[in-house]
Structure formats: structure tokens, C-alpha cells
Design a protein around this motif. Structure first.
Motif, PDB file in Angstrom:
ATOM      1  N   PHE A 101      24.540   5.818  -6.634  1.00 48.33           N
ATOM      2  CA  PHE A 101      24.616   6.686  -7.800  1.00 48.33           C
ATOM      3  C   PHE A 101      25.467   6.033  -8.879  1.00 48.33           C
ATOM      4  O   PHE A 101      26.525   5.449  -8.596  1.00 48.33           O
ATOM      5  CB  PHE A 101      25.224   8.043  -7.433  1.00 48.33           C
ATOM      6  CG  PHE A 101      24.231   8.992  -6.818  1.00 48.33           C
ATOM      7  CD1 PHE A 101      23.281   9.631  -7.619  1.00 48.33           C
ATOM      8  CD2 PHE A 101      24.231   9.244  -5.460  1.00 48.33           C
ATOM      9  CE1 PHE A 101      22.355  10.498  -7.059  1.00 48.33           C
ATOM     10  CE2 PHE A 101      23.315  10.104  -4.891  1.00 48.33           C
ATOM     11  CZ  PHE A 101      22.371  10.734  -5.692  1.00 48.33           C
ATOM     12  N   VAL A 102      24.994   6.136 -10.111  1.00 48.17           N
ATOM     13  CA  VAL A 102      25.732   5.649 -11.273  1.00 48.17           C
ATOM     14  C   VAL A 102      25.954   6.837 -12.198  1.00 48.17           C
ATOM     15  O   VAL A 102      25.020   7.600 -12.482  1.00 48.17           O
ATOM     16  CB  VAL A 102      24.971   4.544 -12.029  1.00 48.17           C
ATOM     17  CG1 VAL A 102      25.838   3.978 -13.149  1.00 48.17           C
ATOM     18  CG2 VAL A 102      24.547   3.449 -11.084  1.00 48.17           C
ATOM     19  N   HIS A 103      27.204   7.007 -12.659  1.00 48.27           N
ATOM     20  CA  HIS A 103      27.569   8.151 -13.484  1.00 48.27           C
ATOM     21  C   HIS A 103      28.053   7.690 -14.864  1.00 48.27           C
ATOM     22  O   HIS A 103      28.589   6.579 -15.003  1.00 48.27           O
ATOM     23  CB  HIS A 103      28.681   8.956 -12.810  1.00 48.27           C
ATOM     24  CG  HIS A 103      28.372   9.345 -11.400  1.00 48.27           C
ATOM     25  ND1 HIS A 103      27.559  10.399 -11.089  1.00 48.27           N
ATOM     26  CD2 HIS A 103      28.768   8.791 -10.220  1.00 48.27           C
ATOM     27  CE1 HIS A 103      27.461  10.497  -9.768  1.00 48.27           C
ATOM     28  NE2 HIS A 103      28.184   9.537  -9.220  1.00 48.27           N
ATOM     29  N   PRO A 104      27.876   8.527 -15.892  1.00 51.06           N
ATOM     30  CA  PRO A 104      28.389   8.172 -17.224  1.00 51.06           C
ATOM     31  C   PRO A 104      29.873   7.826 -17.229  1.00 51.06           C
ATOM     32  O   PRO A 104      30.307   6.948 -17.975  1.00 51.06           O
ATOM     33  CB  PRO A 104      28.104   9.436 -18.051  1.00 51.06           C
ATOM     34  CG  PRO A 104      26.928  10.062 -17.397  1.00 51.06           C
ATOM     35  CD  PRO A 104      27.118   9.794 -15.924  1.00 51.06           C
ATOM     36  N   GLY A 105      30.652   8.499 -16.378  1.00 60.71           N
ATOM     37  CA  GLY A 105      32.081   8.213 -16.322  1.00 60.71           C
ATOM     38  C   GLY A 105      32.375   6.786 -15.890  1.00 60.71           C
ATOM     39  O   GLY A 105      33.368   6.182 -16.321  1.00 60.71           O
ATOM     40  N   THR A 119      30.738  -0.206 -10.428  1.00 57.91           N
ATOM     41  CA  THR A 119      29.518   0.460  -9.941  1.00 57.91           C
ATOM     42  C   THR A 119      28.919  -0.179  -8.691  1.00 57.91           C
ATOM     43  O   THR A 119      28.028   0.402  -8.077  1.00 57.91           O
ATOM     44  CB  THR A 119      28.434   0.470 -11.037  1.00 57.91           C
ATOM     45  OG1 THR A 119      27.967  -0.874 -11.238  1.00 57.91           O
ATOM     46  CG2 THR A 119      28.962   1.016 -12.344  1.00 57.91           C
ATOM     47  N   LYS A 120      29.381  -1.406  -8.343  1.00 60.26           N
ATOM     48  CA  LYS A 120      28.830  -2.190  -7.233  1.00 60.26           C
ATOM     49  C   LYS A 120      27.411  -2.659  -7.528  1.00 60.26           C
ATOM     50  O   LYS A 120      26.664  -3.027  -6.614  1.00 60.26           O
ATOM     51  CB  LYS A 120      28.854  -1.404  -5.908  1.00 60.26           C
ATOM     52  CG  LYS A 120      30.188  -0.722  -5.605  1.00 60.26           C
ATOM     53  CD  LYS A 120      31.367  -1.670  -5.687  1.00 60.26           C
ATOM     54  CE  LYS A 120      32.678  -0.959  -5.455  1.00 60.26           C
ATOM     55  NZ  LYS A 120      33.853  -1.826  -5.736  1.00 60.26           N
ATOM     56  N   LEU A 121      27.036  -2.653  -8.793  1.00 63.26           N
ATOM     57  CA  LEU A 121      25.716  -3.110  -9.215  1.00 63.26           C
ATOM     58  C   LEU A 121      25.844  -4.339 -10.113  1.00 63.26           C
ATOM     59  O   LEU A 121      26.784  -4.434 -10.906  1.00 63.26           O
ATOM     60  CB  LEU A 121      24.982  -2.009  -9.986  1.00 63.26           C
ATOM     61  CG  LEU A 121      24.573  -0.758  -9.213  1.00 63.26           C
ATOM     62  CD1 LEU A 121      24.106   0.315 -10.182  1.00 63.26           C
ATOM     63  CD2 LEU A 121      23.476  -1.078  -8.202  1.00 63.26           C
ATOM     64  N   ARG A 122      24.897  -5.244  -9.979  1.00 66.79           N
ATOM     65  CA  ARG A 122      24.836  -6.374 -10.904  1.00 66.79           C
ATOM     66  C   ARG A 122      23.951  -5.986 -12.079  1.00 66.79           C
ATOM     67  O   ARG A 122      22.864  -5.441 -11.901  1.00 66.79           O
ATOM     68  CB  ARG A 122      24.274  -7.624 -10.215  1.00 66.79           C
ATOM     69  CG  ARG A 122      25.167  -8.135  -9.091  1.00 66.79           C
ATOM     70  CD  ARG A 122      24.696  -9.474  -8.558  1.00 66.79           C
ATOM     71  NE  ARG A 122      25.521  -9.903  -7.437  1.00 66.79           N
ATOM     72  CZ  ARG A 122      26.682 -10.527  -7.579  1.00 66.79           C
ATOM     73  NH1 ARG A 122      27.135 -10.803  -8.799  1.00 66.79           N
ATOM     74  NH2 ARG A 122      27.379 -10.884  -6.519  1.00 66.79           N
TER      75      ARG A 122
END
Length: 408
Positions: free
Chosen positions: A326-330, A380-383
């Protein structure tokens, strides 16, 4: 016919602002002293020090999206009210569930002001087609109409045939309800041969008001107005005869903040609507509605001096799931904050079923991209591929996460 509901609407804007700020310390102190939930949330803050918008912005948000969890821990209101459940006039249950209490008094939701601005007056009959079942919308508008001295047909939702018959027989001057339901009633009345020509006013809320609907009602000689509110707060803003944005209601303090944060945005920029109310029974302090809007510049031609909202512009909670996370605006706000950047947009798309993530940040320094990419991975743990774009080039629509993937 009187043009304004009361003198509060036309007082100097500076006087209104000063009055709201002067009331803040006492209201925050009241919430902290009398509502156990706010005693915990505001434990570290001195109410007497909150005398400006900048100081108010330091207080934590109470998010509408979190209310089911907050209330579930301490039913029914999560300790955010200053009176006991049995002291309310009515208790409602909105989807979530979220429980709302209606205080005793005349027009406690404050909708009389909005109905007055639409043209409703004492002695008018209006057909109220908002729901009366569990949720408060029907009662909100009924109590507002009663405060004006209007007679109300408590029609509720559904049953267009009976709605059309009642409209023809009782000849209400106006309709209140969702934007599209009146169209269904009128079309059913046409099919049945009922005369609904008495309806010349409509006040709508609770759904998108699209241009084709305005055109449909205008062609039938119906003056259309809208308002914006929530089941928790009541009236927030309302349309006037100027039809230029929605004038903010009296007795509330509205902020526009960057989605995912509690940080104020410049006037005119789209962000999340945050409201502090001065209700003594349910003293919402920085209540984050989850709705997007923006403050319009200038004042309304109708003579009311309160600021205006552009209207409802979407939802602020743009959280999404990417590559199983999950990615959040915060989180995006945290990335930007670490690099001293103000605006950015995460673009989520799909290529041949594979999630693709890119972040655009407004910066005159293109070299910042690599450092920001490292921070995105950390937070975010995302590239993500990061691109610096010129300041002011991202759309002013409040979007922090733009997910364009198509899910069948």
C-alpha cells in the motif's frame, strides 16, 4: 424579500476571521477538558496558545476515515463528544459504521442558512427526498426548513410513483435531495400525466451535480442550488444566487491542507477540506473530511463576505496498492518534505500487467531526482523513476497519487 439570512453573512471578512480566531482557545480548551478522546489527542498542546491559523495547523487531524476505528474502541462516539449519548436528541448510524449525534436545539446542523440562500421562505412547502433511515441527511434538511417556517413533506428516498403523486397533489414549491433523483420523479410524473409545475426551486447535495442536470432543470424552469456538508459537521458551504462557488457557512473554521498531511496549501491550490467546528457537544477540532476542494479568490457578488469553495473536487484519500504494497499520500508527502519540496505526483500505471511507478516532483534542480528516488525506496519500499518538472507545472487538482491502471 430579504437578501441575507442575517448580518453575519455581510460583516467585514476581517471581523469574521478575528471572531473565529478569538473563539479558538476556548473551544479547544472545552474539547480537551470535556471530551476524553480530545484530552488524549491534545494532551501536549496548550489551548491558550492557539490563536492563529498557523498555530491551529500544529494540532493533529481527526480523520473521518479513521472514525470507525476510533469509535469502535470507545462506543459510540470514540470519546469525541462532551455529553453522554443519552443527552443527544437523535443518534444516527452512517455506513462504516460511523455514529453521529444530533444536539438539542433549533437547526443544530445549520442548514436553514443554505435553504434561505436558495430562496426558500416561511410558508413554502418543500419535498424532502433525503434519507430518513439511520443517516442524518433527511433530518438535517428538515430541521433547517422548520427553522425557516417551511412545511416539509418527509418523502425520503425511492418510490418515484408515490413521489410524483405527492408532488402533484401537495404542490410543493421546492425539492431537496440528491441531484439526480428529482429528474427521476419529474420523468415519472410526465409518464403518469401529473402536473409538477409548482416546483420552481431545488436544493441538492450528496452527489455530483453535472452540467446536463443543471440544463435539464433549467429547461423546466427550476432554479437549482447546491450545498456541501457532512453527516458529522452539518453544513460546510452553500451556493447563492451568484452561482459562483460555495460560500463557507458561519460558525466553522475551514482549512485546505495538502493531502496526506495537515500542512496548509496556498490559496487557490486544491487540497483536503479540514474543518474546526464550534459546536459545544461535538467540538470537532481539525476534522479532515477526506474531500478535495480549493478556496476561490475574492468575494461572492451576492454580498456575502465569507470565503468560497470551488465545490467538491474528489477524494483526498488516494491510497493504492502497488506491487503488493500500500502507498499512501502521507508517504509521498514525507518524501517531498525530506528534500524541501512542496509538490509531487506519483504516477501508477501498468505495462503488460506489470505495475509501473514514477514520481514527478516540482524542482528547478534536475539533479535532485536520484536522491529523491532513494528516499522513495526508503519510505515506500518501492523503486520509482523520479523526474524533476518545472515549478508550477503539475496540475492543480489535489492528486498526490494518480493511479491509471484498469482493473476488470
Amino acid at each position: 424579500m430579504a437578501e441575507h439570512y442575517d448580518d453575519l453573512e455581510t460583516r467585514p471578512a476581517e471581523e469574521r476571521e478575528a471572531s473565529l480566531l478569538a473563539e479558538l482557545p476556548a473551544q479547544i480548551a472545552h474539547a480537551k477538558a470535556s471530551a476524553p478522546g480530545y484530552a488524549k489527542r491534545l494532551a501536549e498542546f496548550d489551548p491558550a496558545a492557539v490563536t492563529s491559523r498557523a498555530e491551529l495547523a500544529e494540532l493533529p487531524l481527526t480523520r473521518k476515515s479513521e472514525l470507525p476505528t476510533i469509535q469502535g474502541v470507545d462506543l459510540p462516539f470514540g470519546g469525541l463528544t462532551t455529553i453522554r449519548p443519552g443527552q443527544f436528541r437523535r443518534i444516527f448510524a452512517s455506513p462504516g459504521p460511523i455514529y453521529e449525534g444530533e444536539a438539542h436545539g433549533i437547526d443544530s446542523w445549520r442548514f436553514a442558512r443554505a435553504l434561505f440562500a436558495s430562496g426558500f421562505r416561511e410558508g413554502d412547502i418543500l419535498q424532502n427526498c433525503f434519507s430518513y433511515h439511520f443517516t442524518p441527511a433527511g433530518v438535517m434538511f428538515e430541521t433547517g426548513a422548520e427553522a425557516l417556517g417551511c412545511a416539509v413533506i418527509p418523502a425520503g428516498t425511492g418510490n418515484t410513483e408515490l413521489q410524483a403523486r405527492a408532488m402533484a397533489d401537495l404542490k410543493p414549491r421546492g425539492y431537496v435531495g440528491t441531484p439526480d433523483f428529482l429528474k427521476l420523479i419529474l420523468e415519472k410524473a410526465d409518464q403518469l400525466g401529473h402536473d409538477t409545475g409548482s416546483v420552481t426551486l431545488a436544493h441538492v447535495s450528496g452527489g455530483p451535480l453535472l452540467p446536463p442536470l443543471r440544463e435539464f432543470y433549467s429547461a423546466r424552469g427550476i432554479d437549482l442550488f447546491q450545498s456541501y456538508g457532512t453527516a458529522d459537521l452539518g453544513l460546510i458551504a452553500y451556493e447563492t444566487e451568484a452561482h459562483e462557488g460555495l460560500v463557507l457557512a458561519e460558525g466553522i473554521l475551514v482549512e485546505i491542507v495538502r493531502p496526506g498531511t495537515g500542512d496548509l496549501v496556498p490559496e487557490g491550490e486544491v487540497g483536503e477540506v479540514v474543518v474546526t467546528s464550534f459546536d459545544r457537544c461535538t467540538p470537532w477540532i481539525r476534522f479532515a473530511t477526506g474531500d478535495l476542494s480549493a478556496i476561490l479568490p475574492g468575494r461572492s457578488p451576492c454580498g456575502r463576505t465569507a470565503p468560497r469553495l470551488r465545490g467538491w473536487l474528489g477524494r483526498a484519500d488516494q491510497s493504492t496498492k502497488v506491487r503488493g504494497l500500500f502507498v499512501h499520500p502521507g508517504q509521498i508527502a514525507e518524501v517531498l518534505k525530506r528534500h524541501g519540496l512542496e509538490r509531487g505526483r506519483l504516477l501508477v500505471s501498468s505495462r503488460q500487467g506489470i505495475d509501473d511507478v514514477a514520481l514527478q516532483v516540482e524542482s528547478a534542480d534536475a539533479s535532485v531526482a536520484d536522491a529523491v528516488a532513494d528516499t522513495v525506496l526508503d519510505v515506500t519500499k518501492l523503486r520509482a523513476a523520479v523526474t524533476a518538472v518545472p515549478p508550477g507545472s503539475l496540475p492543480n487538482d489535489g492528486k498526490v497519487i494518480d493511479d491509471t491502471r484498469k482493473f476488470e
